[in-house]
Design a protein around this motif. Structure first.
Motif, PDB file in Angstrom:
ATOM      1  N   ALA A  94      34.304  55.541 103.822  1.00 38.24           N
ATOM      2  CA  ALA A  94      35.669  56.080 103.950  1.00 38.24           C
ATOM      3  C   ALA A  94      35.844  57.352 103.131  1.00 38.24           C
ATOM      4  O   ALA A  94      36.557  58.263 103.531  1.00 38.24           O
ATOM      5  CB  ALA A  94      36.677  55.032 103.492  1.00 38.24           C
ATOM      6  N   LEU A  95      35.136  57.427 101.977  1.00 36.86           N
ATOM      7  CA  LEU A  95      35.300  58.603 101.112  1.00 36.86           C
ATOM      8  C   LEU A  95      34.595  59.811 101.723  1.00 36.86           C
ATOM      9  O   LEU A  95      33.528  59.669 102.313  1.00 36.86           O
ATOM     10  CB  LEU A  95      34.718  58.323  99.727  1.00 36.86           C
ATOM     11  CG  LEU A  95      35.503  57.354  98.853  1.00 36.86           C
ATOM     12  CD1 LEU A  95      34.740  57.074  97.564  1.00 36.86           C
ATOM     13  CD2 LEU A  95      36.876  57.907  98.526  1.00 36.86           C
ATOM     14  N   PRO A  96      35.194  60.999 101.561  1.00 41.03           N
ATOM     15  CA  PRO A  96      34.525  62.200 102.076  1.00 41.03           C
ATOM     16  C   PRO A  96      33.267  62.481 101.278  1.00 41.03           C
ATOM     17  O   PRO A  96      33.236  62.278 100.063  1.00 41.03           O
ATOM     18  CB  PRO A  96      35.566  63.312 101.867  1.00 41.03           C
ATOM     19  CG  PRO A  96      36.495  62.792 100.845  1.00 41.03           C
ATOM     20  CD  PRO A  96      36.458  61.307 100.902  1.00 41.03           C
ATOM     21  N   ILE A 152      40.038  27.980 104.352  1.00 42.84           N
ATOM     22  CA  ILE A 152      40.365  27.047 105.447  1.00 42.84           C
ATOM     23  C   ILE A 152      39.135  26.182 105.739  1.00 42.84           C
ATOM     24  O   ILE A 152      38.039  26.706 105.971  1.00 42.84           O
ATOM     25  CB  ILE A 152      40.739  27.814 106.732  1.00 42.84           C
ATOM     26  CG1 ILE A 152      41.954  28.697 106.476  1.00 42.84           C
ATOM     27  CG2 ILE A 152      41.029  26.835 107.870  1.00 42.84           C
ATOM     28  CD1 ILE A 152      42.186  29.684 107.583  1.00 42.84           C
ATOM     29  N   VAL A 170      37.949  32.164 103.046  1.00 44.32           N
ATOM     30  CA  VAL A 170      39.287  32.323 103.623  1.00 44.32           C
ATOM     31  C   VAL A 170      40.198  31.148 103.275  1.00 44.32           C
ATOM     32  O   VAL A 170      41.394  31.173 103.561  1.00 44.32           O
ATOM     33  CB  VAL A 170      39.237  32.513 105.158  1.00 44.32           C
ATOM     34  CG1 VAL A 170      38.737  33.876 105.518  1.00 44.32           C
ATOM     35  CG2 VAL A 170      38.423  31.437 105.827  1.00 44.32           C
ATOM     36  N   SER A 183      38.184  22.106 107.617  1.00 40.77           N
ATOM     37  CA  SER A 183      38.710  20.838 108.139  1.00 40.77           C
ATOM     38  C   SER A 183      38.357  19.718 107.155  1.00 40.77           C
ATOM     39  O   SER A 183      37.354  19.801 106.433  1.00 40.77           O
ATOM     40  CB  SER A 183      38.116  20.536 109.510  1.00 40.77           C
ATOM     41  OG  SER A 183      36.751  20.245 109.378  1.00 40.77           O
ATOM     42  N   ASN A 184      39.172  18.690 107.168  1.00 39.46           N
ATOM     43  CA  ASN A 184      38.957  17.548 106.281  1.00 39.46           C
ATOM     44  C   ASN A 184      37.582  16.935 106.500  1.00 39.46           C
ATOM     45  O   ASN A 184      36.868  16.610 105.550  1.00 39.46           O
ATOM     46  CB  ASN A 184      40.036  16.500 106.547  1.00 39.46           C
ATOM     47  CG  ASN A 184      40.763  16.153 105.262  1.00 39.46           C
ATOM     48  OD1 ASN A 184      40.367  16.600 104.191  1.00 39.46           O
ATOM     49  ND2 ASN A 184      41.804  15.364 105.395  1.00 39.46           N
ATOM     50  N   LYS A 185      37.239  16.803 107.774  1.00 39.44           N
ATOM     51  CA  LYS A 185      35.984  16.147 108.149  1.00 39.44           C
ATOM     52  C   LYS A 185      34.791  16.899 107.568  1.00 39.44           C
ATOM     53  O   LYS A 185      33.893  16.328 106.974  1.00 39.44           O
ATOM     54  CB  LYS A 185      35.895  16.115 109.678  1.00 39.44           C
ATOM     55  CG  LYS A 185      34.775  15.285 110.224  1.00 39.44           C
ATOM     56  CD  LYS A 185      34.784  15.363 111.738  1.00 39.44           C
ATOM     57  CE  LYS A 185      33.389  15.084 112.284  1.00 39.44           C
ATOM     58  NZ  LYS A 185      33.218  15.568 113.624  1.00 39.44           N
TER      59      LYS A 185
END
Lengths: 375, 68
Positions: free
Chosen positions: B65-67, B25, B23, B27-29
């Motif tokens: 999702a596909l039939p 993201i 994603v 943290s620096n630490k």
């Protein structure tokens, strides 16, 4: 001064508030269409549109509020921080959730659009420079659909008609209440078959067959107009689509007529035609199928489309003239007209070309000569 | 026992770092910890495993999702 500024701002705000009504008048929005799929697409379009509008309102609202509320003249000082994990997670999570929420209805509509199974009628559509060919698979019915707008209208020599550049000689006729599958391809360059009212817009690509479908509900009989949506050459704007939706019974009767017409046409080719009959027929065929490239007076167009008036082939070489119309000329824009025109029409147009615009050869080309040349 | 727990924590930390990279993201630490502790090979293995898992999830989602 301030009054004028506020007046202008009010005008802009009022314009935005009443934008939907204004757009409807200008026809800026896409059509709702007549099929279930076209309506689903329209609803999806509006849903995504309003989601985008609200995102815009919230994002720009916060931005403009912050700019105004925390302006420098009020003593605001910018905060200085390098990272904010919580904030970063928030501005990643929110768009992700919105995108997933948008993907669910979009996927549902896409699946609906691509379900070409269990069709009742299959129509193969082939794009040509610059006309459409329709073949009703398994029905022994097929034809070309040519623009019928006259060159006089196109070049402003006469008043333009109501359906200027949106009219053809042969409509693609389909029954209502039946699932119609379109198999779309091309014979030369990339075209696109686009009929907004049934929400079908598919590229026609040489060597590929793209599929689409439509089910026009009963009660929606009528004429629907579309056009080529892919820039395909100098006459891209001259290959419209006219779809005629009829009841299932009318469709069956139309198929029978088409088959009977084909038989009658083959029989007619064996009959006798006078020079005058061929010239009249030839002038019509020329205007519809040849004038677009070779000019209304046979004057040609630049170096790509040669003139026929005074042309050596139209004045001397009759066998070569017949051959080029039947088989086309490889490496040039001259295509074969065997599939597009009947033997009578080919004979008529060649007779016309050999006797019009000062090409006074006095020669007549008969349908039998075309039949023999094809052997 | 403590060693096992420590290894498990390290693996979990790797997984967390890889997910964070998906994603974008981190943290620096935590990023500094990842760089200081090394373990490039392990990071690549966990990354590849996560990639395979991601592909499986996408394929499953599309198929559901596909039939049929």
């Amino acid at each position: 001064m301030y009054f004028r500024t506020w007046q202008r701002l009010s005008s802009v705000v009022l314009g935005l508030v009443f934008a939907p009504a204004a757009m409807a008048d200008w026809g800026l929005n896409m059509p709702v269409g007549i099929t279930e799929v076209s309506q689903s697409i329209f609803e999806l379009h509006m849903l995504i549109f309003w989601i985008c509008v609200w995102i815009g309102v919230v994002v720009f609202g916060v931005m403009f509020y912050s700019i105004f509320k925390h302006r420098k003249s009020k003593g605001a000082v910018a905060s200085k921080f390098h990272e904010s994990l919580g904030l970063e997670l928030l501005w990643t999570a929110i768009p992700t959730v919105i995108l997933i929420a948008m993907a669910v209805p979009a996927t549902s509509v896409l699946i609906q659009m691509y379900d070409t199974t269990n069709s009742d009628v299959d129509i193969k559509i082939t794009g040509h420079q610059w006309k459409w060919q329709y073949d009703y698979l398994g029905e022994d019915v097929g034809f070309f659909s040519n623009l019928t707008t006259t060159t006089d209208e196109i070049y402003n020599r006469t008043e333009k008609g109501e359906n200027y550049l949106e009219e053809v000689d042969n409509h693609v006729v389909v029954p209502t209440g039946k699932k119609i599958r379109f198999l779309i391809t091309s014979n030369d360059v990339i075209h696109a078959w686009w009929l907004p009212e049934i929400a079908v817009k598919k590229d026609a690509i040489p060597g590929y067959i793209n599929e689409s479908w439509a089910l026009i509900p009963e009660g929606e009989e009528g004429l629907y107009r579309g056009k080529c949506a892919e820039l395909c050459g100098v006459q891209h704007g001259f290959m419209p689509i006219v779809l005629e939706a009829v009841t299932a019974d009318e469709y069956q009767a139309w198929l029978d007529d088409q088959r009977a017409g084909k038989v009658a046409e083959a029989a007619a080719a064996l009959g006798d035609f006078s020079y005058d009959e061929l010239m009249v027929e030839g002038a019509e065929v020329y205007a519809r199928s040849c004038a677009g490239c070779h000019g209304t007076e046979g004057q040609g167009m630049g170096t790509i489309f040669p003139a026929l008036a005074g042309s050596p082939i139209a004045l001397n070489d009759m066998a070569g003239h017949i051959d080029i119309v039947i088989n086309g000329k490889p490496g040039t824009a001259m295509q074969s007209f065997t599939a597009q025109l009947s033997d009578v029409q080919i004979a008529a147009v060649i007779t016309f070309e050999r006797n019009a615009w000062g090409n006074d050869t006095g020669e007549t080309v008969t349908p039998q000569m075309i039949i023999d040349a094809k052997k | 026992m403590n060693k096992q727990k420590s290894t498990l924590l390290k693996v979990l930390s790797f997984v967390q770092s890889v997910l964070a990279s998906l994603v974008g993201i981190q943290s620096n630490k935590k990023r500094e910890e990842d760089f200081n502790e090394g373990g490039l090979e392990r990071m690549i293995y966990v990354g590849l495993g996560t990639l395979v898992l991601f592909v499986i999830i996408v394929v499953t989602a599309v198929n559901s999702a596909l039939p049929s």
